[in-house]
Design a protein around this motif. Sequence first.
Motif, PDB file in Angstrom:
ATOM      1  N   VAL A 126       7.576   1.421   3.489  1.00 39.26           N
ATOM      2  CA  VAL A 126       7.742   0.888   4.805  1.00 39.26           C
ATOM      3  C   VAL A 126       6.604   1.579   5.770  1.00 39.26           C
ATOM      4  O   VAL A 126       6.055   0.697   6.644  1.00 39.26           O
ATOM      5  N   GLU A 127       6.607   3.038   5.521  1.00 43.49           N
ATOM      6  CA  GLU A 127       5.428   3.673   6.376  1.00 43.49           C
ATOM      7  C   GLU A 127       3.967   2.620   6.228  1.00 43.49           C
ATOM      8  O   GLU A 127       3.398   2.639   7.120  1.00 43.49           O
ATOM      9  N   ALA A 128       3.760   2.611   5.031  1.00 42.39           N
ATOM     10  CA  ALA A 128       2.452   1.931   4.743  1.00 42.39           C
ATOM     11  C   ALA A 128       2.257   0.775   5.571  1.00 42.39           C
ATOM     12  O   ALA A 128       1.230   0.213   6.062  1.00 42.39           O
ATOM     13  N   LEU A 129       3.424  -0.320   5.323  1.00 42.62           N
ATOM     14  CA  LEU A 129       3.447  -1.607   6.065  1.00 42.62           C
ATOM     15  C   LEU A 129       3.373  -1.288   7.539  1.00 42.62           C
ATOM     16  O   LEU A 129       2.535  -1.893   8.163  1.00 42.62           O
ATOM     17  N   GLN A 130       3.979  -0.343   8.176  1.00 45.76           N
ATOM     18  CA  GLN A 130       3.943  -0.149   9.711  1.00 45.76           C
ATOM     19  C   GLN A 130       2.504   0.410  10.059  1.00 45.76           C
ATOM     20  O   GLN A 130       1.948  -0.100  11.018  1.00 45.76           O
ATOM     21  N   TRP A 131       1.910   1.313   9.191  1.00 45.14           N
ATOM     22  CA  TRP A 131       0.655   1.642   9.570  1.00 45.14           C
ATOM     23  C   TRP A 131      -0.609   0.868   9.746  1.00 45.14           C
ATOM     24  O   TRP A 131      -1.164   0.775  10.601  1.00 45.14           O
ATOM     25  N   VAL A 132      -0.215  -0.194   8.492  1.00 51.65           N
ATOM     26  CA  VAL A 132      -1.205  -1.252   8.753  1.00 51.65           C
ATOM     27  C   VAL A 132      -1.170  -2.281   9.598  1.00 51.65           C
ATOM     28  O   VAL A 132      -1.989  -2.449  10.308  1.00 51.65           O
ATOM     29  N   HIS A 133       0.012  -2.610  10.064  1.00 48.96           N
ATOM     30  CA  HIS A 133       0.258  -3.366  11.179  1.00 48.96           C
ATOM     31  C   HIS A 133       0.039  -2.889  12.458  1.00 48.96           C
ATOM     32  O   HIS A 133      -0.695  -3.503  13.383  1.00 48.96           O
ATOM     33  N   THR A 134      -0.004  -1.573  12.844  1.00 40.73           N
ATOM     34  CA  THR A 134      -0.044  -0.948  14.120  1.00 40.73           C
ATOM     35  C   THR A 134      -1.515  -0.375  14.233  1.00 40.73           C
ATOM     36  O   THR A 134      -2.282  -0.349  15.036  1.00 40.73           O
ATOM     37  N   LYS A 135      -1.985   0.265  12.975  1.00 36.81           N
ATOM     38  CA  LYS A 135      -3.325   1.185  13.234  1.00 36.81           C
ATOM     39  C   LYS A 135      -4.474   0.247  12.690  1.00 36.81           C
ATOM     40  O   LYS A 135      -5.601   0.523  12.794  1.00 36.81           O
ATOM     41  N   GLY A 136      -3.862  -0.803  11.731  1.00 43.28           N
ATOM     42  CA  GLY A 136      -5.008  -1.570  11.134  1.00 43.28           C
ATOM     43  C   GLY A 136      -6.103  -2.290  12.024  1.00 43.28           C
ATOM     44  O   GLY A 136      -7.310  -2.230  11.618  1.00 43.28           O
TER      45      GLY A 136
END
Length: 298
Positions: A126-136
Amino acid sequence: MSEPTYAAFHNQHLKHSVPVHLLPWSPDIRNAPAVLGGSDPLPVAGVNDYPLSHCSVRVFTPEGTAPAGGWPVFIFFHGGGWTLGTIATENAFSSNMCKRAESVVVSVDYRLGPERPYPAAVEDTVEALQWVHTKGPELLGINPALIAVGGSSSGANLAAIATHRAQALAIPLAFQLLVVPVTDNTAAVGDGRYPSWTENAKTVSLVPEKMVWFKNNYSPNPEDWTHPDNSPIFATDESFKGAPPAWIAVCELDILRDEGIAYGDKLKKAGVPAEVKVYKGAPHPIMAMDGELSHSCL
C-alpha cells in the motif's frame, strides 16, 4: 507431461537439491536465486533505489524521452512465497518490462516472513502504491493516470490486493498482470474448488508441502487466510467491479492453476476485461526462466 526443456533443466540442476522447505530455516537461504534459469538484466537509462518507511523500491527508467504526460509505470512485486527474494531478485524481469514496454518499473522490496509476517508485506504494498501515485510524477516522471501493478506468485497475490486497496485510496489503476498468482490461502489438497492442488501434488517445484511452508512463514494464523488482504479472491463483488483489466498467466502443472483461473472468472463475472493464459505442460516456476525456456513470459 512436463515441458521437455524444463524437464531437462530440472534433471541437470535441481533434481538432487534439497527443497527449501526441508532445510533448517536461515535468512541466508535468500542469498541463493529464488528460481534458476533467469536471464541477465537488460540495459536501461537508469536504476535507482529509494527508501520507504520499512522497505525500499528499485526504479528502472527507460531510455529515450518520456511521452507527453509522463511515463507509464508498472509496480512490480517479486515472487518467493513471501519468504524468499531480495531487491535484486527480479532485476531481469524489471529491466525487460522497462525496456520492452517503455515504462518506468518500480520493484518493491517488501518485508518478508517469518521475521516480518502478514500484514507487513501488505502494508509495504500500500505504501509503495501511494508513493508512486503522489511522488512519482515529480520524482520519476511518471503519468499518475497510467499506473499498472503486477507480480509473480506471492508477488501476484500482493498485486491483486493492491487493485482492491487502490479503490479505497482513490488511486486509478490502468492494468494488472498476475503471473501464477496465489489468490486463496485456504486452498489445500482435496479441495474441490481447486482440483489442481490434488492433480499436481507430485509436480516438481511447488508441491503442497512447500506452499504450506511458505504460507505458514508469512501468515501463521489461519483466521487471517480469508481476509481479502491475505486472499484477494475473498474481496467483495463491488471491489471486483472496480478492478482494472487483467492478464493472468497460469501453468497447467501448477497447484495454483485453478485458483488463478477462478480469480480471472470472478473478474469476468464482475464485468472486468480479463484474459487467462494457461501454459500447457508447464510447472510453476517456468515464467521466470527466460534464460533457458521459450515458454517464459518475457
